[in-house]
Design an enzyme around this catalytic site. Sequence first.
Site, PDB file in Angstrom:
ATOM      1  N   ASP A   1     -10.100 -18.224  11.697  1.00  0.00           N
ATOM      2  CA  ASP A   1     -10.817 -18.399  10.433  1.00  0.00           C
ATOM      3  C   ASP A   1     -11.949 -19.393  10.647  1.00  0.00           C
ATOM      4  O   ASP A   1     -11.730 -20.491  11.197  1.00  0.00           O
ATOM      5  CB  ASP A   1      -9.889 -18.909   9.330  1.00  0.00           C
ATOM      6  CG  ASP A   1      -9.114 -17.778   8.650  1.00  0.00           C
ATOM      7  OD1 ASP A   1      -9.060 -16.676   9.219  1.00  0.00           O
ATOM      8  OD2 ASP A   1      -8.567 -18.020   7.566  1.00  0.00           O
TER       9      ASP A   1
ATOM     10  N   ARG B   1     -10.612  -6.918   9.315  1.00  0.00           N
ATOM     11  CA  ARG B   1     -11.348  -8.166   9.533  1.00  0.00           C
ATOM     12  C   ARG B   1     -11.690  -8.369  11.010  1.00  0.00           C
ATOM     13  O   ARG B   1     -11.190  -9.282  11.672  1.00  0.00           O
ATOM     14  CB  ARG B   1     -10.595  -9.380   8.990  1.00  0.00           C
ATOM     15  CG  ARG B   1     -10.341  -9.306   7.494  1.00  0.00           C
ATOM     16  CD  ARG B   1      -9.737 -10.591   6.952  1.00  0.00           C
ATOM     17  NE  ARG B   1      -9.520 -10.513   5.516  1.00  0.00           N
ATOM     18  CZ  ARG B   1      -9.023 -11.493   4.779  1.00  0.00           C
ATOM     19  NH1 ARG B   1      -8.682 -12.641   5.344  1.00  0.00           N
ATOM     20  NH2 ARG B   1      -8.858 -11.348   3.472  1.00  0.00           N
TER      21      ARG B   1
ATOM     22  N   ASP C   1      -1.114 -15.984   8.585  1.00  0.00           N
ATOM     23  CA  ASP C   1      -2.385 -15.850   7.874  1.00  0.00           C
ATOM     24  C   ASP C   1      -3.402 -15.188   8.791  1.00  0.00           C
ATOM     25  O   ASP C   1      -3.327 -14.005   9.047  1.00  0.00           O
ATOM     26  CB  ASP C   1      -2.851 -17.216   7.366  1.00  0.00           C
ATOM     27  CG  ASP C   1      -3.959 -17.097   6.324  1.00  0.00           C
ATOM     28  OD1 ASP C   1      -4.330 -15.960   5.999  1.00  0.00           O
ATOM     29  OD2 ASP C   1      -4.457 -18.123   5.853  1.00  0.00           O
TER      30      ASP C   1
ATOM     31  N   ASP D   1      -0.916 -20.374   4.985  1.00  0.00           N
ATOM     32  CA  ASP D   1      -2.251 -20.761   5.473  1.00  0.00           C
ATOM     33  C   ASP D   1      -2.218 -21.190   6.933  1.00  0.00           C
ATOM     34  O   ASP D   1      -2.993 -22.052   7.370  1.00  0.00           O
ATOM     35  CB  ASP D   1      -2.842 -21.881   4.599  1.00  0.00           C
ATOM     36  CG  ASP D   1      -4.341 -22.073   4.820  1.00  0.00           C
ATOM     37  OD1 ASP D   1      -5.031 -21.067   5.075  1.00  0.00           O
ATOM     38  OD2 ASP D   1      -4.817 -23.218   4.761  1.00  0.00           O
TER      39      ASP D   1
END
Length: 394
Positions: free
Chosen positions: A196, A247, A192, A167
């Site tokens: 984010d 993404r 990761d 993470d």
Amino acid sequence: MGLASRRLLCCCSPSTPSNPNPAAARVHEEDMDPPPPPPPPLPNHHPGDRQMPYADADCSLRALAGRAEGFGRHAIGGLHGAVYHVTSLQDDGRGSLREACRVEQPLWIVFDVSGTIHLRSYLRVSSYKTIDGRGHRVVLAGKGLQLHQAHHVIVCNLLFEGGRGHDVDAIQIKPASTNIWIDRCTLSDYDDGLIDITRQSTDVTVSRCHFARHDKTMLVGADPSHVADRCIRLTVHHCFFDGTRQRHPRLRFGKAHLYNNYTAAWGIYAVCAGVEAQIVSQCNIYEAGPSQDPSSGKQKKATTVFRYMPEKAADRDDVVAGWIRSEGDAFLNGALPCLVDGPEVEAVFRPQDYYQRWTMEPASPELKELVKLCAGWQPVPRPPDVDSSSVALA
């Protein structure tokens, strides 16, 4: 205009935002797949015009504050605080970046040293901070920045490389952080994500960043159970997604405005609309990669630009994906839009209902070269500060 002129424009030349009419001309290149019929050209646009947003913000130190475009436009960072000088590349201690970021009062953080800061744990950034890397080449490695319930944060002109651990993101924006601007950063190779944005964080702009050597680039919206992420609003513009696999971004629930980005050689898809997402893609360039994988020699090429991911929101019965409206985008080298049509597309939000002006030009070969040149860390000097106050922590 030659490269030298464009480099000057990237640094300090004034720029006038264009009218936010979403219409744009398409790119004219031999390898471009025929797109839908193009809308009329942008008003007041003349061939050869080169426009970069907030290009005069490097003429003084604090001119950067409040100059973001899009949803993060109100971010002021440490505008009303003293200047803190980072003099140490150590993870913590006197003169370190971590010492500055934990201070509660506003600070404008600058660097007096270049080099790599090896972070042993996430570096949590408190509210009203500007982390300003102009004037030096500062790399953050090992871990990343964490904006935890942080407000009015600007991160400018840094490099993030080699983040390791479960993470571990380069920049993690959660929970409930607001008015964030990530500008001119180079981000690559984290275990990761690179950026984010989740758990009710909103009003974020990511501009002129260079993303490379990575898989899951930008996740926006945590998962279908976090229905409060319906508040998320994000603008991404003039960014270079350089061979990252997917993404760019992947969005759940929120609203995202993407314009004048260059996305190249992705591995799975370019942009993904998950549950209830609303995405407006304007005047971006999507260029599929080579047919042959240079490392293995195998024939493999990802061509899907827009992907829809049906999911079930925790407070709904239906399984649905989001919606994407594409206006003036260019699809090169076999890139396939794969757009889904329907009445819901017209219900996707209109950026001009949220902000009136942004700097946008038609997708073109010149725009592609400009974004490649001006995205990511830039070797620009630190601008002078008209307020020379500085702070030394005891």
